[in-house]
Scaffold this active site. Structure first.
Site, short mmCIF file in Angstrom:
data_model
loop_
_atom_site.label_atom_id
_atom_site.label_comp_id
_atom_site.label_asym_id
_atom_site.label_seq_id
_atom_site.Cartn_x
_atom_site.Cartn_y
_atom_site.Cartn_z
N SER A 60 48.74 35.16 47.55
CA SER A 60 50.08 35.21 46.94
C SER A 60 51.08 36.00 47.80
CB SER A 60 50.00 35.81 45.53
OG SER A 60 49.38 37.07 45.56
N CYS B 297 45.73 30.03 40.53
CA CYS B 297 45.25 31.25 41.19
C CYS B 297 46.42 32.02 41.84
CB CYS B 297 44.14 30.91 42.17
SG CYS B 297 43.10 32.32 42.54
N ARG C 39 45.96 41.05 39.96
CA ARG C 39 45.39 40.40 41.15
C ARG C 39 43.96 40.83 41.37
NH1 ARG C 39 47.80 41.91 46.30
NH2 ARG C 39 46.74 40.15 47.26
N ILE D 252 38.05 32.08 42.55
CA ILE D 252 37.92 32.62 43.91
C ILE D 252 38.88 33.80 44.05
CG2 ILE D 252 38.04 32.10 46.38
CD1 ILE D 252 37.81 29.06 45.52
N HIS E 288 40.62 27.17 39.91
CA HIS E 288 41.02 26.10 40.84
C HIS E 288 40.64 24.72 40.31
CE1 HIS E 288 42.19 28.55 44.36
NE2 HIS E 288 41.40 29.44 43.79
N GLU F 107 41.68 21.99 41.18
CA GLU F 107 41.77 20.95 42.23
C GLU F 107 40.45 20.77 42.96
OE1 GLU F 107 42.96 23.89 42.29
OE2 GLU F 107 42.70 24.82 44.26
N1 GLN Z 1 43.50 36.93 45.58
C1 GLN Z 1 44.52 35.99 45.92
C2 GLN Z 1 45.92 36.59 45.78
O1 GLN Z 1 46.08 37.70 45.44
C3 GLN Z 1 44.41 34.74 45.09
C4 GLN Z 1 43.14 33.99 45.42
C5 GLN Z 1 43.23 32.50 45.27
O2 GLN Z 1 44.31 31.93 45.16
N2 GLN Z 1 42.10 31.87 45.35
O3 GLN Z 1 46.88 35.92 46.03
#
Ligand code: GLN
Length: 203
Positions: free
Chosen positions: A51, A81, A110, A138, A183, A185
């Site tokens: 992000s 995510c 996060r 993830i 996710h 997708e």
């Molecule tokens: N940990 C990631 C973040 O802070 C997000 C992980 C993901 O999109 N799979 O943006």
């Protein structure tokens, strides 16, 4: 709208997977890196990735304010995510200078699931879908708090084995904004994307 144009913000992250699922569902799926591409979209996916990186690149590409503007105008957006983090109005454990698009009246944390369960999979009930979804997490965020107008679509089961994650919210909707910590997708189940395509088509 028979064949909506659905963009995937293509600055970083798992762009290709979303384009494929959206195309399979009959949308005109386009990668979005420029303001002109954003302008042609009836809906937008903000993918998973990192992000902080996506926000920095959005600023460099001159997309941050146009994105905020379209969201304020009611553009349907689906964040997965990192995309959920970018749609959140409030971020816990972000970096000091982390910018967000906002729009969703939620607080996200996060990397919330912690090191031991950095990445994991779970079958979750999802509001409006008959059968559970197989959710892939993830380094995912969870939703700490939601405002009054936010509908909770999925949460981690309240099982003691889930520890601090038990009961945590992982999918929400507020009007035209949809977000999942996981996710959808990956894994070949396109039902949540179908929910989004229908949302775009009917808005
Ligand atoms: N940990 C990631 C973040 O802070 C997000 C992980 C993901 O999109 N799979 O943006």
């Amino acid at each position: 709208m028979t064949r909506p144009v659905i963009g995937v913000l293509a600055l970083q992250g798992d762009v290709r997977e979303h384009l494929r699922v959206l195309g399979d569902l009959g949308a005109r799926a386009i990668a979005v890196r420029r303001e002109s591409e954003l302008a042609s979209c009836d809906g937008l996916v903000v993918p998973g990735g990192e992000s902080t990186t996506i926000a920095k690149l959005a600023r460099i590409f001159g997309l941050l304010d146009p994105l905020r503007h379209r969201i304020a105008e009611g553009l349907p957006v689906f964040g997965t995510c990192a995309g959920m983090i970018l749609l959140a109005d409030r971020i816990e454990d972000g970096t000091a200078d982390q910018e967000t698009l906002g729009g969703l009246d939620i607080t996200v944390r996060r990397n919330a699931f912690g090191r031991q369960v950095d990445s994991f999979e779970a079958d979750l009930e999802f509001a409006g879908l008959a059968d559970p979804v197989h959710a892939v997490f993830i380094r995912a965020p969870w939703v700490e708090a939601v405002g009054d107008g936010v509908e909770v679509l999925a949460a981690i089961p309240r099982d003691p084995a889930a520890g601090a994650a038990a009961g945590r919210i992982v999918a929400v909707r507020q009007g035209p904004l949809l977000a999942t910590s996981f996710h959808p997708e990956v894994g070949g189940d396109s039902r949540i994307h179908r929910v989004f395509v229908d949302l775009v088509t009917t808005s």
